[in-house]
Design a protein around this motif. Structure first.
Motif, PDB file in Angstrom:
ATOM      1  N   PRO A 316       0.821  -1.225   0.000  1.00 10.49           N
ATOM      2  CA  PRO A 316       0.000   0.000   0.000  1.00 10.49           C
ATOM      3  C   PRO A 316       0.848   1.264   0.000  1.00 10.49           C
ATOM      4  O   PRO A 316       0.511   2.247  -0.674  1.00 10.49           O
ATOM      5  CB  PRO A 316      -0.822  -0.126   1.298  1.00 10.49           C
ATOM      6  N   LEU A 317       1.966   1.245   0.730  1.00 17.34           N
ATOM      7  CA  LEU A 317       2.841   2.410   0.790  1.00 17.34           C
ATOM      8  C   LEU A 317       3.417   2.735  -0.583  1.00 17.34           C
ATOM      9  O   LEU A 317       3.409   3.891  -1.027  1.00 17.34           O
ATOM     10  CB  LEU A 317       3.963   2.147   1.802  1.00 17.34           C
ATOM     11  N   CYS A 320       0.672   3.999  -3.012  1.00 21.19           N
ATOM     12  CA  CYS A 320       0.240   5.357  -2.662  1.00 21.19           C
ATOM     13  C   CYS A 320       1.332   6.376  -2.975  1.00 21.19           C
ATOM     14  O   CYS A 320       1.033   7.518  -3.338  1.00 21.19           O
ATOM     15  CB  CYS A 320      -0.142   5.424  -1.182  1.00 21.19           C
ATOM     16  N   VAL A 367      -3.030   2.069   7.616  1.00 18.56           N
ATOM     17  CA  VAL A 367      -3.378   3.485   7.451  1.00 18.56           C
ATOM     18  C   VAL A 367      -2.120   4.342   7.534  1.00 18.56           C
ATOM     19  O   VAL A 367      -1.921   5.267   6.744  1.00 18.56           O
ATOM     20  CB  VAL A 367      -4.404   3.923   8.519  1.00 18.56           C
ATOM     21  N   SER A 369       0.932   3.436   6.837  1.00 20.99           N
ATOM     22  CA  SER A 369       1.742   3.221   5.641  1.00 20.99           C
ATOM     23  C   SER A 369       1.170   3.985   4.450  1.00 20.99           C
ATOM     24  O   SER A 369       1.920   4.471   3.594  1.00 20.99           O
ATOM     25  CB  SER A 369       1.855   1.730   5.329  1.00 20.99           C
ATOM     26  N   VAL A 370      -0.156   4.104   4.389  1.00 24.67           N
ATOM     27  CA  VAL A 370      -0.786   4.888   3.321  1.00 24.67           C
ATOM     28  C   VAL A 370      -0.411   6.370   3.460  1.00 24.67           C
ATOM     29  O   VAL A 370      -0.069   7.040   2.476  1.00 24.67           O
ATOM     30  CB  VAL A 370      -2.319   4.711   3.355  1.00 24.67           C
ATOM     31  N   ILE A 374       1.686   8.390   0.617  1.00 21.05           N
ATOM     32  CA  ILE A 374       1.224   9.603  -0.059  1.00 21.05           C
ATOM     33  C   ILE A 374       2.168  10.764   0.241  1.00 21.05           C
ATOM     34  O   ILE A 374       2.550  11.527  -0.659  1.00 21.05           O
ATOM     35  CB  ILE A 374      -0.209   9.956   0.373  1.00 21.05           C
TER      36      ILE A 374
END
Length: 464
Positions: A316-317, A320, A367, A369-370, A374
């Motif tokens: 996810p990181l 994003c 969350v 890592s997101v 970003i």
């Protein structure tokens, strides 16, 4: 009797020329970024192929990083003196030659030598590409193109590990480097046709040999001190001496470069307040990138994620980061560089702060890592590079971009060392990493406060 003539072949439009140029720059930068992403997965195969331990295998990455960092300033310097096209093409060619030699290397020593050649080439690709963007593209298009180049690292880390796994398990690890050859050939052919050949009308002065030598030795001592590689190799406490030597060399370098008419590192760049802030913030960007390295360790220690699947925790990181970089590039004109940088470091502060509290569960970790992804995508999207393009004199754009790469690399090394040191000081367990990431969050907050010193004007107000 009327004469029938063949209509002239229409010349390509400026937009078509710029589109082809973006492709050349993107593919070159992506090739270099992809190579960094595949090294981790290929290390087990190298250990098996050459019968080496983890320390020796780690040299594959260390040699590349050191040579890449050292060549960055040199390649940027020559691009300012002799034009972007020859230096960019030479960098890509060196990268290809190094890749070919790695694939053919019969021993670890030759592989490391080849890796050094590859690193020297890689060091010139990104900064020269950024300088080309500053030279060719209008202020309105610059942000989008820089954002696209910034997203290459996210794309590389999404595609790199699966590609490395497939090629290593089917054709063998050498093909991971052989695939660079046809890509580099395409870049060389396209680049010879597309890259601007314009160079400064001013006759270049004498080469700054003293500055080049001092910079290379300074970076060598700095990397050896930060990485503690000599300590691991010899079992002796050497890193303080290397850091002390780097401090002395830095002082000497400043004195020498102030006296040079055509310096490798023009000290006058740091007298520009905005550029000085850019380099401080770029150090923070590198620090934030280094902080990613140990997030998988938190996933395994706190949430029971298996070592085999730990890499998936960062997916996810990475995704994003890629999306954040492209989106930030599109918003750069509208919101301005200052807003984008503050927003990015704000997200990094929140993300790393959440990572420091592992008791909140795996969902909160995702969350976090997101947010980190970003935020990282935003700060590497090109906002800082755009400021450097605007603030640096036209004849020093390559050098200004090269310094960004150097500060970024130093920040990454510092983060990895600092997090590991804090964690080890407290036993190497979850508590140690929790405190290390609390320190990481505080450092990102400090970067956010520094970013408040950037001017409010749009970063793409136009080149000087």
């Amino acid at each position: 009797m009327s004469q029938h003539t063949q209509p002239d072949t229409p010349l390509p439009t400026a937009e078509a020329i710029q589109s082809r140029l973006v492709q050349v720059l993107f593919v070159g930068v992506f090739m270099a970024a992809l190579d960094s992403a595949i090294v981790g997965p290929v290390l087990p195969a190298l250990r098996a192929a050459f019968g080496i331990d983890n320390r020796a295998a780690g040299l594959v990455s260390t040699v590349f990083s050191l040579c890449s960092m050292s060549s960055t300033a040199l390649m940027a310097y020559f691009s300012d003196r002799h034009g972007r096209r020859p230096v960019y093409l030479a960098s890509v060619a060196l990268f290809a030659v190094g890749s070919l030699c790695i694939a053919a290397a019969p021993s670890l020593d030759l592989l490391l030598f080849s890796r050094a050649i590859q690193g020297i080439g890689a060091g010139g690709i990104a900064p020269v590409a950024s300088a080309v963007i500053g030279d060719v593209f209008t202020a309105e298009r610059r942000g989008r193109v820089l954002g696209l180049l910034g997203a290459t690292h996210g794309m590389a880390f999404v595609l790199g590990p699966p590609l490395a796994t497939v090629l290593t398990s089917t054709l063998g690890w050498r093909w991971l480097f052989l695939v660079n050859i046809p890509i580099a050939l395409v870049v060389l052919v396209w680049g010879a046709r597309s890259l601007p050949s314009k160079r400064s009308d001013v006759v270049p002065g004498p080469i700054d040999a003293a500055g080049i030598a001092l910079t290379l030795v300074f970076l060598l001592c700095l990397v050896m001190g930060i990485s503690r590689l000599p300590d691991s190799a010899t079992g002796m406490l050497l890193w303080p001496w290397f850091l002390a030597a780097s401090g002395v060399l830095l002082a000497v370098l400043v004195v020498v470069e102030k006296r040079q008419a055509h310096a490798l590192i023009p000290i006058a760049l740091f007298a520009n307040r905005q550029l000085a802030l850019v380099y401080m913030l770029t150090l923070g960007v590198g620090f934030s990138m280094g902080g990613i390295v140990f997030l998988t360790t938190i996933a395994t220690l706190a949430y029971g994620v298996s070592v085999e699947h730990a890499g998936l925790a960062l997916l996810p990181l990475v995704l994003c980061s890629m999306v954040g970089s492209m989106a930030a590039g599109r918003l750069l004109n509208r919101l301005g560089a200052r807003t984008m940088v503050i927003f990015g470091f704000g997200l990094l502060t929140l993300g790393y702060l959440q990572s420091a509290v592992p008791q909140t569960g795996l969902t909160a970790f995702v969350v976090a890592s997101v947010l980190v992804g970003i935020g990282l995508g935003v700060v590497v999207s090109g906002a800082l590079r755009a400021i450097a393009i605007d603030e640096a004199p036209t004849n020093l754009r390559g050098t200004a971009q090269g310094l960004i790469n150097i500060f970024n690399a130093v920040g990454t090394l510092l983060a990895v060392t600092c997090i590991g040191a804090i964690a080890d000081f407290e036993g190497g367990g979850l508590t140690g990493f929790s405190h290390a990431y609390l320190a990481m969050a505080l450092s990102m907050l400090a970067m956010l406060l520094i970013a408040l010193g950037l001017t409010r004007k749009s970063s793409v107000s136009g080149a000087r």
